[in-house]
Design a protein around this motif. Structure first.
Motif, PDB file in Angstrom:
ATOM      1  N   LEU A  49      22.004  40.596  61.358  1.00 12.33           N
ATOM      2  CA  LEU A  49      21.167  39.327  60.947  1.00 12.33           C
ATOM      3  C   LEU A  49      19.826  40.107  62.307  1.00 12.33           C
ATOM      4  CD1 LEU A  49      20.025  36.522  61.319  1.00 12.33           C
ATOM      5  CD2 LEU A  49      20.826  35.860  63.849  1.00 12.33           C
ATOM      6  N   GLY A  50      19.524  40.849  62.994  1.00 13.64           N
ATOM      7  CA  GLY A  50      18.456  41.682  62.833  1.00 13.64           C
ATOM      8  C   GLY A  50      17.738  42.486  61.612  1.00 13.64           C
ATOM      9  N   GLY A  51      18.492  42.976  60.662  1.00 17.26           N
ATOM     10  CA  GLY A  51      17.950  43.836  59.295  1.00 17.26           C
ATOM     11  C   GLY A  51      17.610  42.905  58.290  1.00 17.26           C
ATOM     12  N   ILE A  52      18.340  41.425  58.862  1.00 13.45           N
ATOM     13  CA  ILE A  52      17.712  40.065  57.949  1.00 13.45           C
ATOM     14  C   ILE A  52      16.461  39.751  57.932  1.00 13.45           C
ATOM     15  CG2 ILE A  52      18.419  38.288  57.140  1.00 13.45           C
ATOM     16  CD1 ILE A  52      21.121  38.674  57.409  1.00 13.45           C
ATOM     17  N   LYS A  53      15.885  39.566  59.357  1.00 14.62           N
ATOM     18  CA  LYS A  53      14.753  39.563  59.958  1.00 14.62           C
ATOM     19  C   LYS A  53      14.019  40.448  59.445  1.00 14.62           C
ATOM     20  CE  LYS A  53      16.668  36.547  63.821  1.00 14.62           C
ATOM     21  NZ  LYS A  53      16.717  36.187  65.389  1.00 14.62           N
ATOM     22  N   GLU A  54      14.168  41.183  60.261  1.00 18.54           N
ATOM     23  CA  GLU A  54      12.755  42.603  59.743  1.00 18.54           C
ATOM     24  C   GLU A  54      12.756  42.642  58.396  1.00 18.54           C
ATOM     25  OE1 GLU A  54       9.939  45.193  61.182  1.00 18.54           O
ATOM     26  OE2 GLU A  54      11.546  44.217  62.017  1.00 18.54           O
ATOM     27  N   TYR A  55      13.643  42.304  57.676  1.00 13.19           N
ATOM     28  CA  TYR A  55      13.228  42.198  55.899  1.00 13.19           C
ATOM     29  C   TYR A  55      12.224  40.644  55.525  1.00 13.19           C
ATOM     30  CZ  TYR A  55      13.646  41.685  50.869  1.00 13.19           C
ATOM     31  OH  TYR A  55      13.149  42.288  49.308  1.00 13.19           O
ATOM     32  N   LEU A  56      12.803  39.578  56.141  1.00 11.97           N
ATOM     33  CA  LEU A  56      12.504  38.763  55.459  1.00 11.97           C
ATOM     34  C   LEU A  56      11.183  38.548  55.812  1.00 11.97           C
ATOM     35  CD1 LEU A  56      15.479  35.575  55.986  1.00 11.97           C
ATOM     36  CD2 LEU A  56      14.059  37.359  53.747  1.00 11.97           C
ATOM     37  N   ARG A  57      10.339  39.269  57.134  1.00 13.23           N
ATOM     38  CA  ARG A  57       9.588  38.489  58.039  1.00 13.23           C
ATOM     39  C   ARG A  57       8.028  39.422  57.268  1.00 13.23           C
ATOM     40  NH1 ARG A  57       6.740  41.919  62.210  1.00 13.23           N
ATOM     41  NH2 ARG A  57       7.544  44.311  61.976  1.00 13.23           N
ATOM     42  N   PRO A  87       8.041  28.884  43.835  1.00 12.30           N
ATOM     43  CA  PRO A  87       7.824  29.980  42.609  1.00 12.30           C
ATOM     44  C   PRO A  87       6.589  30.010  42.512  1.00 12.30           C
ATOM     45  CG  PRO A  87       8.667  28.305  40.894  1.00 12.30           C
ATOM     46  CD  PRO A  87       7.875  27.484  42.584  1.00 12.30           C
ATOM     47  N   ALA A  88       5.090  30.064  42.744  1.00 14.21           N
ATOM     48  CA  ALA A  88       4.122  30.411  43.021  1.00 14.21           C
ATOM     49  C   ALA A  88       4.160  30.890  43.945  1.00 14.21           C
ATOM     50  CB  ALA A  88       3.130  28.656  43.580  1.00 14.21           C
ATOM     51  N   ALA A  89       4.673  30.673  44.408  1.00 13.39           N
ATOM     52  CA  ALA A  89       4.246  32.076  46.233  1.00 13.39           C
ATOM     53  C   ALA A  89       4.671  33.384  45.760  1.00 13.39           C
ATOM     54  CB  ALA A  89       4.835  31.268  47.723  1.00 13.39           C
ATOM     55  N   LEU A  90       6.173  33.550  45.293  1.00 11.77           N
ATOM     56  CA  LEU A  90       6.771  34.721  44.593  1.00 11.77           C
ATOM     57  C   LEU A  90       5.566  36.005  44.276  1.00 11.77           C
ATOM     58  CD1 LEU A  90       9.680  33.710  42.653  1.00 11.77           C
ATOM     59  CD2 LEU A  90       9.698  34.328  44.925  1.00 11.77           C
ATOM     60  N   SER A  91       4.308  34.921  43.508  1.00 19.10           N
ATOM     61  CA  SER A  91       3.736  36.587  43.096  1.00 19.10           C
ATOM     62  C   SER A  91       2.608  36.948  44.399  1.00 19.10           C
ATOM     63  CB  SER A  91       2.022  35.999  41.723  1.00 19.10           C
ATOM     64  OG  SER A  91       1.624  34.803  42.800  1.00 19.10           O
ATOM     65  N   GLN A  92       2.667  36.238  44.955  1.00 18.19           N
ATOM     66  CA  GLN A  92       1.959  36.730  46.938  1.00 18.19           C
ATOM     67  C   GLN A  92       2.753  37.380  48.062  1.00 18.19           C
ATOM     68  OE1 GLN A  92       0.323  32.955  47.964  1.00 18.19           O
ATOM     69  NE2 GLN A  92      -0.411  32.252  46.136  1.00 18.19           N
ATOM     70  N   ALA A  93       3.903  37.145  47.584  1.00 18.67           N
ATOM     71  CA  ALA A  93       5.079  38.153  48.726  1.00 18.67           C
ATOM     72  C   ALA A  93       4.578  39.215  47.972  1.00 18.67           C
ATOM     73  CB  ALA A  93       6.036  37.337  48.463  1.00 18.67           C
ATOM     74  N   PRO A  94       5.096  40.188  49.770  1.00 19.48           N
ATOM     75  CA  PRO A  94       5.965  41.260  49.324  1.00 19.48           C
ATOM     76  C   PRO A  94       6.842  42.001  48.247  1.00 19.48           C
ATOM     77  CG  PRO A  94       6.089  40.942  51.719  1.00 19.48           C
ATOM     78  CD  PRO A  94       5.436  39.843  50.455  1.00 19.48           C
ATOM     79  N   LEU A  95       6.558  42.969  47.680  1.00 20.99           N
ATOM     80  CA  LEU A  95       7.404  43.447  46.358  1.00 20.99           C
ATOM     81  C   LEU A  95       9.223  43.475  47.815  1.00 20.99           C
ATOM     82  CD1 LEU A  95       5.635  45.676  44.608  1.00 20.99           C
ATOM     83  CD2 LEU A  95       6.571  43.769  43.668  1.00 20.99           C
ATOM     84  N   ALA A  96      10.006  43.697  46.511  1.00 21.34           N
ATOM     85  CA  ALA A  96      11.541  44.115  47.663  1.00 21.34           C
ATOM     86  C   ALA A  96      10.736  45.950  47.933  1.00 21.34           C
ATOM     87  CB  ALA A  96      12.795  43.283  46.455  1.00 21.34           C
ATOM     88  N   ALA A  97      11.747  45.540  49.092  1.00 22.42           N
ATOM     89  CA  ALA A  97      12.278  46.882  50.126  1.00 22.42           C
ATOM     90  C   ALA A  97      13.366  46.753  49.402  1.00 22.42           C
ATOM     91  CB  ALA A  97      11.935  46.774  51.388  1.00 22.42           C
ATOM     92  N   ALA A  98      13.668  48.253  49.689  1.00 22.95           N
ATOM     93  CA  ALA A  98      15.082  49.336  48.940  1.00 22.95           C
ATOM     94  C   ALA A  98      15.901  49.010  50.392  1.00 22.95           C
ATOM     95  CB  ALA A  98      14.572  50.472  48.543  1.00 22.95           C
ATOM     96  N   THR A  99      15.257  49.033  51.559  1.00 20.03           N
ATOM     97  CA  THR A  99      16.518  48.793  52.814  1.00 20.03           C
ATOM     98  C   THR A  99      15.800  48.224  53.511  1.00 20.03           C
ATOM     99  OG1 THR A  99      15.238  51.013  54.135  1.00 20.03           O
ATOM    100  CG2 THR A  99      16.903  51.578  51.731  1.00 20.03           C
ATOM    101  N   ALA A 100      16.586  47.483  54.649  1.00 20.48           N
ATOM    102  CA  ALA A 100      16.153  46.731  56.087  1.00 20.48           C
ATOM    103  C   ALA A 100      16.747  46.996  57.103  1.00 20.48           C
ATOM    104  CB  ALA A 100      16.840  45.410  55.531  1.00 20.48           C
ATOM    105  N   SER A 101      16.562  47.171  57.607  1.00 18.09           N
ATOM    106  CA  SER A 101      16.684  47.895  59.307  1.00 18.09           C
ATOM    107  C   SER A 101      18.204  47.100  59.843  1.00 18.09           C
ATOM    108  CB  SER A 101      16.098  48.154  60.971  1.00 18.09           C
ATOM    109  OG  SER A 101      15.650  46.841  60.142  1.00 18.09           O
ATOM    110  N   ASN A 102      19.148  47.357  60.025  1.00 15.24           N
ATOM    111  CA  ASN A 102      20.503  47.194  60.677  1.00 15.24           C
ATOM    112  C   ASN A 102      19.490  46.173  62.496  1.00 15.24           C
ATOM    113  OD1 ASN A 102      22.101  47.490  59.036  1.00 15.24           O
ATOM    114  ND2 ASN A 102      22.125  49.919  60.270  1.00 15.24           N
TER     115      ASN A 102
END
Length: 327
Positions: free
Chosen positions: A63-71, A312-327
């Motif tokens: 859960l911690g890694g998921i939160k870090e990625y999503l924020r 859908p319009a918000a996707l263009s404003q969101a940061p690009l997907a990162a390759a990894t997320a912390s645990n």
């Protein structure tokens, strides 16, 4: 489109969740199936053995890694520790696409004949006596809050039994909720609890009759749920064979037709991203006042971005997907 299966324990909602997910995947549609029930039987219903199930990494374990990625780089969220299950996305948050190239799907999905399974995880010895199952469901709520899905893309969630789903705002995260009811007084009791709460928040609800073996059974359900009754399922030799470990033949034609009726009902819904985000904010503020401000030592109302428009319009404003997320 997001679909929840709810109902009393033993009604067959897990079996129907699995059948519906398989039906969607059979047409090559992208399908994510999430086991959000405390009993965690969806994987087995989809055909996974015990050893294979142990290979699925539960969402709650990272859960911690998921939160870090999503924020992402959302300036309103100081850290992953400041995120709670209801924290809504804002500008700078990372958004998810169904089966997108992100660490949430990469790490937590197991493909089963085209159905991509994710699980919340079971209680551990550390949880006993000190935590409720909703602590596990926080990862599912965050996932759905940050997901941008569209027509022809499906998320099927097997929810907790009974009216327990209303203990969080998770019940508002769906385009369609199917309440599975047996033709008994106990079977329809959950319907009456669910209908009142769902109506208050405009949650679309349809009843799926299960274990219906006669016209009397169907009429009983019709009498108690009225026009909310969408379709009925009877006994399936194919399902029973699979439950006994025999994988032969095909699902009966009448049950395939019933599953298609469920799909038509889901496809007939229209996304309302404005209401979706408004309800996410509403439940976040409720949780902040009730417990989350106190638990985090912060004013979590500050996490709400009033200028963020989900969809859908918000996707263009969101940061690009990162390759990894912390645990």
């Amino acid at each position: 489109m997001r679909t929840a299966f709810v109902g009393k324990g033993g009604s067959g909602k897990t079996t129907l969740s699995a059948l519906f997910a398989r039906h969607l995947a059979h047409s090559n549609a992208p399908v994510v199936a999430i086991d959000a029930d405390i009993n965690q039987h969806l994987g087995a219903a989809l055909g996974l053995g015990e050893d294979e199930l142990r290979e699925v990494v539960p969402l709650s374990t990272r859960l911690g890694g998921i939160k870090e990625y999503l924020r992402g780089d959302n300036p309103r969220i100081a850290s992953a520790d400041a995120m709670v299950k209801t924290t809504p996305p804002g500008r700078g948050s990372r958004l998810l696409r169904p089966l997108g190239p992100d660490p949430v799907h990469t790490r937590h999905v197991r493909d089963i004949a085209g159905v991509r399974l994710m699980t919340t995880g079971v209680f551990t010895e550390e949880d006993l006596g000190v935590a409720c199952y909703h602590s596990k469901l926080g990862a599912v709520e965050l996932y759905l809050n940050h997901l941008v899905d569209g027509p022809g893309e499906y998320v099927v969630v097997d929810m907790t039994a009974g009216a327990d789903s209303f203990a969080s705002g998770l019940f508002t995260r769906f385009d369609m909720t199917f309440l599975v009811a047996e033709p008994t007084r106990k079977g329809v009791s959950v319907y009456h609890q669910y209908k009142d709460h769902a109506a208050e928040f405009g949650v679309p609800l349809a009843v799926v009759g299960n274990k219906v073996t006669s016209e009397d059974d169907r009429l009983f359900l019709k009498e108690h749920v009225g026009d909310d009754l969408l379709v009925c399922f009877g006994h399936s030799d194919w399902v029973r064979a699979r439950e006994q470990g025999r994988h032969t033949g095909e699902l009966e034609p009448e049950h395939r037709l019933a599953l298609e009726e469920l799909r038509v009902a889901v496809d007939g819904r229209t996304k309302d991203w404005e209401t979706f985000q408004r309800q996410a904010v509403e439940f976040h503020l409720r949780n902040a006042r009730a417990w989350a401000d106190r638990a985090t030592g912060q004013d979590l109302s500050a996490q709400v971005d009033p200028d963020f428009q989900h969809g859908p319009a918000a996707l263009s404003q969101a940061p690009l997907a990162a390759a990894t997320a912390s645990n």
